[in-house]
Design a protein around this motif. Sequence first.
Motif, PDB file in Angstrom:
ATOM      1  N   UNK A   1     -18.943   8.738 -22.173  1.00  0.00           N
ATOM      2  CA  UNK A   1     -19.572   9.697 -21.275  1.00  0.00           C
ATOM      3  C   UNK A   1     -18.678  10.068 -20.106  1.00  0.00           C
ATOM      4  N   UNK A   2     -19.037  11.164 -19.444  1.00  0.00           N
ATOM      5  CA  UNK A   2     -18.258  11.645 -18.297  1.00  0.00           C
ATOM      6  C   UNK A   2     -19.105  11.730 -17.029  1.00  0.00           C
ATOM      7  N   UNK A   3     -20.264  11.086 -17.021  1.00  0.00           N
ATOM      8  CA  UNK A   3     -21.091  11.079 -15.817  1.00  0.00           C
ATOM      9  C   UNK A   3     -20.440  10.230 -14.734  1.00  0.00           C
ATOM     10  N   UNK A   4     -20.903  10.400 -13.523  1.00  0.00           N
ATOM     11  CA  UNK A   4     -20.349   9.618 -12.413  1.00  0.00           C
ATOM     12  C   UNK A   4     -20.594   8.127 -12.628  1.00  0.00           C
ATOM     13  N   UNK A   5     -21.769   7.787 -13.163  1.00  0.00           N
ATOM     14  CA  UNK A   5     -22.061   6.376 -13.417  1.00  0.00           C
ATOM     15  C   UNK A   5     -21.123   5.760 -14.439  1.00  0.00           C
ATOM     16  N   UNK A   6     -20.850   6.489 -15.528  1.00  0.00           N
ATOM     17  CA  UNK A   6     -19.934   5.987 -16.548  1.00  0.00           C
ATOM     18  C   UNK A   6     -18.521   5.839 -15.986  1.00  0.00           C
ATOM     19  N   UNK A   7     -18.087   6.833 -15.206  1.00  0.00           N
ATOM     20  CA  UNK A   7     -16.758   6.761 -14.608  1.00  0.00           C
ATOM     21  C   UNK A   7     -16.653   5.577 -13.652  1.00  0.00           C
ATOM     22  N   UNK A   8     -17.713   5.340 -12.876  1.00  0.00           N
ATOM     23  CA  UNK A   8     -17.701   4.215 -11.931  1.00  0.00           C
ATOM     24  C   UNK A   8     -17.645   2.882 -12.663  1.00  0.00           C
ATOM     25  N   UNK A   9     -18.377   2.756 -13.759  1.00  0.00           N
ATOM     26  CA  UNK A   9     -18.324   1.518 -14.555  1.00  0.00           C
ATOM     27  C   UNK A   9     -16.911   1.263 -15.064  1.00  0.00           C
ATOM     28  N   UNK A  10     -16.244   2.311 -15.520  1.00  0.00           N
ATOM     29  CA  UNK A  10     -14.873   2.149 -16.014  1.00  0.00           C
ATOM     30  C   UNK A  10     -13.940   1.706 -14.897  1.00  0.00           C
ATOM     31  N   UNK A  11     -14.112   2.277 -13.716  1.00  0.00           N
ATOM     32  CA  UNK A  11     -13.262   1.901 -12.586  1.00  0.00           C
ATOM     33  C   UNK A  11     -13.473   0.432 -12.232  1.00  0.00           C
ATOM     34  N   UNK A  12     -14.728  -0.006 -12.197  1.00  0.00           N
ATOM     35  CA  UNK A  12     -15.021  -1.410 -11.870  1.00  0.00           C
ATOM     36  C   UNK A  12     -14.383  -2.341 -12.893  1.00  0.00           C
ATOM     37  N   UNK A  13     -14.547  -2.011 -14.179  1.00  0.00           N
ATOM     38  CA  UNK A  13     -13.922  -2.837 -15.220  1.00  0.00           C
ATOM     39  C   UNK A  13     -12.412  -2.843 -15.091  1.00  0.00           C
ATOM     40  N   UNK A  14     -11.844  -1.682 -14.764  1.00  0.00           N
ATOM     41  CA  UNK A  14     -10.397  -1.586 -14.622  1.00  0.00           C
ATOM     42  C   UNK A  14      -9.897  -2.477 -13.491  1.00  0.00           C
TER      43      UNK A  14
END
Length: 262
Positions: free
Chosen positions: A165-178
């Motif tokens: 997904x490209x929602x803000x929530x999905x992007x934020x989850x990826x950043x946290x995992x990164x």
Amino acid sequence: MALALSTKSLQTYSKELGREVFKISVHRGHSTRSVVPSHNTLKNASDKTVSLEKKLLSTTASLPRVHNSTKIVSNPIAWYASKLESHPLLTKCITSAFIAGSGDLVCQYITHCQSKEDTTEIYSTNNSTFTPDINRTGRFAFIGMTFVAPMAHSWFGFLGRYVPGTSFGAALKRVVLDQIIFAPFMIPGFMTNIMLLEGRPTNEIKTALIRNVPDAYVTNLAVWVPALLVNFKYVPGKWQVLFSNVVGFGWNIYLSYKTQKD
């Protein structure tokens, strides 16, 4: 220009071929009172026709190559996108090597300019000319190609599958995992590989990591959290490593400084 010349040659060969075929057809259509061409004459005419046909086919086959070369020059972004589709990992590795090496060269130049300003021997010519350390730049390019790009390629692919997904929530989850998984591994991993290639002893590498990694991780948070939010939300998947490499140009200048300042 090359395409225009090839088209003109194609037209010339077509006209010659037409004339030869016309001559042969005229000979065959003569009345019985006409002189019948010899076997050798017909054979020569046939051989010439075959030769012209081969030239015509060769010219026609060369047109797509000319067209492709013109396309590369006129639209390099489309050409790069096609390489990302056909050879994604290799393209990213070469790109990462170029950016990592370029970042180190810029770092060397900045350090050289600072050393010139700080020196008290204003009229000395020892540091007046910038001479890059090619071996050092080669080490950064090598690590960018063999370590950074493959790891980023695999990691971003995993994040895209695990958190779609490209929602803000999905992007934020990826950043946290990164930032809790990938960054704590990549920063010391990059520094360790550079220092190993320099031939530093293990004790020196350990001391340098303890001293430099915490500061580097804090700087990483300031640089990469906003950059990755933009990357994961707005950038298509196949371009995400390239976007990271562009941001990584400045990041590599910083890492080059951190690993070489001692």
